[in-house]
Motif scaffolding. Structure first.
Motif, mmCIF file in Angstrom:
data_model
loop_
_atom_site.group_PDB
_atom_site.id
_atom_site.type_symbol
_atom_site.label_atom_id
_atom_site.label_comp_id
_atom_site.label_asym_id
_atom_site.label_seq_id
_atom_site.Cartn_x
_atom_site.Cartn_y
_atom_site.Cartn_z
ATOM 1 N N GLN A 175 0.863 -1.182 0.000
ATOM 2 C CA GLN A 175 0.000 0.000 0.000
ATOM 3 C C GLN A 175 0.901 1.233 0.000
ATOM 4 O O GLN A 175 2.062 1.155 0.418
ATOM 5 C CB GLN A 175 -0.895 -0.004 1.236
ATOM 6 C CG GLN A 175 -0.127 -0.219 2.537
ATOM 7 C CD GLN A 175 -1.040 -0.316 3.760
ATOM 8 O OE1 GLN A 175 -2.238 -0.107 3.655
ATOM 9 N NE2 GLN A 175 -0.474 -0.626 4.908
ATOM 10 N N THR A 258 -6.676 4.108 10.812
ATOM 11 C CA THR A 258 -7.661 5.198 10.899
ATOM 12 C C THR A 258 -8.819 4.781 11.808
ATOM 13 O O THR A 258 -9.197 3.610 11.868
ATOM 14 C CB THR A 258 -8.230 5.559 9.508
ATOM 15 O OG1 THR A 258 -8.572 4.347 8.821
ATOM 16 C CG2 THR A 258 -7.261 6.349 8.683
ATOM 17 N N GLY A 289 -10.212 3.969 0.381
ATOM 18 C CA GLY A 289 -10.394 3.839 1.817
ATOM 19 C C GLY A 289 -9.909 5.130 2.442
ATOM 20 O O GLY A 289 -9.014 5.790 1.908
ATOM 21 N N ALA A 312 -6.763 10.717 6.363
ATOM 22 C CA ALA A 312 -5.922 10.091 5.343
ATOM 23 C C ALA A 312 -6.820 9.330 4.380
ATOM 24 O O ALA A 312 -7.967 8.985 4.720
ATOM 25 C CB ALA A 312 -4.930 9.134 5.983
ATOM 26 N N PHE A 313 -6.308 9.097 3.201
ATOM 27 C CA PHE A 313 -7.067 8.290 2.238
ATOM 28 C C PHE A 313 -6.104 7.621 1.274
ATOM 29 O O PHE A 313 -4.959 8.061 1.105
ATOM 30 C CB PHE A 313 -8.077 9.155 1.461
ATOM 31 C CG PHE A 313 -7.464 10.338 0.758
ATOM 32 C CD1 PHE A 313 -6.981 10.223 -0.537
ATOM 33 C CD2 PHE A 313 -7.365 11.575 1.397
ATOM 34 C CE1 PHE A 313 -6.412 11.313 -1.178
ATOM 35 C CE2 PHE A 313 -6.795 12.667 0.750
ATOM 36 C CZ PHE A 313 -6.325 12.548 -0.531
HETATM 37 N N1 DAH Z 1 -4.020 1.469 2.366
HETATM 38 C C1 DAH Z 1 -5.401 1.074 2.220
HETATM 39 C C2 DAH Z 1 -5.500 -0.074 1.214
HETATM 40 O O1 DAH Z 1 -4.553 -0.290 0.499
HETATM 41 C C3 DAH Z 1 -6.251 2.219 1.742
HETATM 42 C C4 DAH Z 1 -6.382 3.281 2.771
HETATM 43 C C5 DAH Z 1 -7.400 3.228 3.674
HETATM 44 C C6 DAH Z 1 -5.469 4.317 2.863
HETATM 45 C C7 DAH Z 1 -7.556 4.211 4.639
HETATM 46 C C8 DAH Z 1 -5.594 5.293 3.824
HETATM 47 C C9 DAH Z 1 -6.651 5.224 4.699
HETATM 48 O O2 DAH Z 1 -4.766 6.303 3.941
HETATM 49 O O3 DAH Z 1 -6.783 6.179 5.623
HETATM 50 O O4 DAH Z 1 -6.488 -0.715 1.151
#
Ligand code: DAH
Length: 344
Positions: A175, A258, A289, A312-313
Motif C-alpha cells: 500500500q 484510521t 479507503g 488520510a485516504f
Molecule cells: N491502504 C489502504 C489499502 O490499500 C487504503 C487506505 C485506507 C489508505 C484508509 C488510507 C486510509 O490512507 O486512511 O487498502
C-alpha cells in the motif's frame, strides 16, 4: 584555311541541331568554343599564315566563333526552358493530397489518471511527496508497524504481501500508506500531501485483480482536522473527477491506521448500478479507503494527538480509470495492446 573554318562551321552547326539536352550542349561548347578548340587554335596560329590571307581568315574565324557562341546561347535558353518545364511537370506537388500519417505516442491512461487526480488535489492545497518519501521497496516498519497494523494481521501474510527472500523484514510495499509515515517523520504539521505510486500484492490475477497496481495516498494533519474536512475534500474530488451526477456512497469500514474509517463506492459504469460481473452484482465499486488518522499513528511519529489530528485516504488508480472509461478488465492496463492504449 578558310575552307577549314567553313568546314568546322558546318560540322558545328550540324552538331548543334542534334543537341537535345543541356549536358550535350556543355560537351558541344567544350568541343567548339573552348580555349583549346580548333577555331581558337586557328586564331592563335594566324601569325604563321601568309600576311595577305591573315585578315580574311582571322575575320572569318571570329565571325564563326561569334555565330556559334550566339547559337549555342540561344539553344541553351530553349533547352533550359524545356528541362525546367519537364521538371515542374514531373515533380509537381498536389497540395490537396492528404499528408503522410506519422504514428505518434500517447500518455498511458494510468499516467493521465494520476496526473488528473494530482492536479485536482493540488488545487485543493495538497502537494506531491518526493520519490525518496515514497519507496516501492519498504521495510515492514513503514508498510505495517508504524501504520498500527498488528503483527498477526492477515495483510502481513505471505499470501498477501511479497517479502524479500534474503531480508525477511523487507517487502514490496502492499500500500502507499507508508508514504504517510515518511511525510510525518520528515515534517511537522501542517501536512497536506498526496503520494502516487505502484503497489504490489500476492494476488491471483483476474479481471479485477493484478499483483501490481497503483494507489494515490493522501494525508492532511493539522490542528482541528475532523471528519467534516475529510468528507468535504473527498466529495469535492469525486465531483471534479467523475462529475456531479455520478452516484457515490460513503460506507463505514475498518483500517488499523484510521478511526473511524470509511470506504467510498462509486456506481458501476458497466451496468449503471444494476449489477454485473465487474461489480460482482452489487452495482457499486470501491475506489478508496479513508479515515481519521489513528492517534497511535500520530504518536508513533512524535506528533501529539491531543494537539493535532488528521485524515488520510488511499485510492486505487486502476479503479478510477476503469470507472471513468468503462474498462472492465484491469489487465488491459498492463498488456500494452496498442489498440487499447490508442483509445485514450
Ligand atoms: N491502504 C489502504 C489499502 O490499500 C487504503 C487506505 C485506507 C489508505 C484508509 C488510507 C486510509 O490512507 O486512511 O487498502
Amino acid at each position: 584555311m578558310e575552307n577549314k573554318v567553313l568546314e568546322i562551321e558546318k560540322e558545328a552547326l550540324d552538331a548543334l541541331d542534334k543537341i537535345e539536352d543541356l549536358k550535350s550542349l556543355e560537351e558541344f561548347k567544350n568541343k567548339y568554343l573552348s580555349r583549346s578548340c580548333e577555331l581558337t587554335n586557328i586564331k592563335k596560329s594566324l601569325k604563321d599564315l601568309p600576311v595577305e590571307v591573315r585578315p580574311k581568315v582571322g575575320a572569318l574565324a571570329n565571325k564563326v566563333f561569334h555565330e556559334l557562341n550566339e547559337k549555342s546561347d540561344e539553344r541553351y535558353e530553349e533547352l533550359y526552358k524545356i528541362e525546367l518545364d519537364k521538371k515542374l511537370r514531373e515533380e509537381k506537388i498536389d497540395v490537396t493530397l492528404p499528408g503522410t500519417y506519422l504514428p505518434y505516442g500517447k500518455v498511458h491512461p494510468l499516467t493521465s489518471t494520476i496526473n488528473e487526480v494530482v492536479e485536482i488535489f493540488q488545487h485543493l492545497g495538497f502537494s506531491v511527496t518526493s520519490n525518496e518519501n515514497s519507496p516501492e521497496v519498504e521495510t515492514e516498519y513503514f508498510n505495517f508497524d508504524m501504520l498500527n497494523v498488528p503483527k498477526e494481521h492477515p495483510a502481513r501474510d505471505v499470501q498477501d504481501t511479497f517479502y524479500c527472500k534474503n531480508a525477511s523484514n523487507v517487502v514490496l510495499r502492499s500500500q502507499t500508506s507508508g508514504a504517510q509515515i515518511h511525510a510525518m517523520k520528515e515534517k511537522k504539521p501542517p501536512i497536506r500531501i498526496i503520494s502516487p505510486g505502484r503497489v504490489y500484492r500476492n494476488e491471483n490475477i483476474s479481471a479485477r485483480k493484478n499483483n501490481l497496481f497503483h494507489q494515490i495516498e493522501g494525508l492532511y494533519v493539522d490542528k482541528n482536522v475532523n471528519f467534516g474536512h475529510l468528507k468535504g475534500v473527498l466529495q469535492e474530488f469525486i465531483r471534479l473527477y467523475f462529475g456531479a451526477s455520478r452516484p457515490t456512497r460513503f460506507r463505514s469500514s475498518f483500517f488499523p491506521f484510521t478511526e473511524p474509517s470509511v470506504e467510498i463506492d462509486v456506481q458501476c459504469i458497466m451496468c449503471g448500478g444494476k449489477g454485473c460481473p465487474t461489480c460482482s452484482g452489487t452495482g457499486w465499486l470501491e475506489i478508496l479507503g479513508a479515515g481519521i488518522v489513528d492517534p497511535n499513528v500520530l504518536k508513533g511519529v512524535g506528533i501529539d494527538p491531543d494537539v493535532y489530528s488528521g485524515f488520510a485516504f488511499g485510492m486505487g488508480v486502476e479503479r478510477l480509470a476503469m470507472l471513468k472509461y468503462a474498462i472492465d478488465d484491469i489487465r488491459s492496463f498492463f498488456n500494452n495492446d496498442i489498440r487499447f492504449l490508442k483509445q485514450f
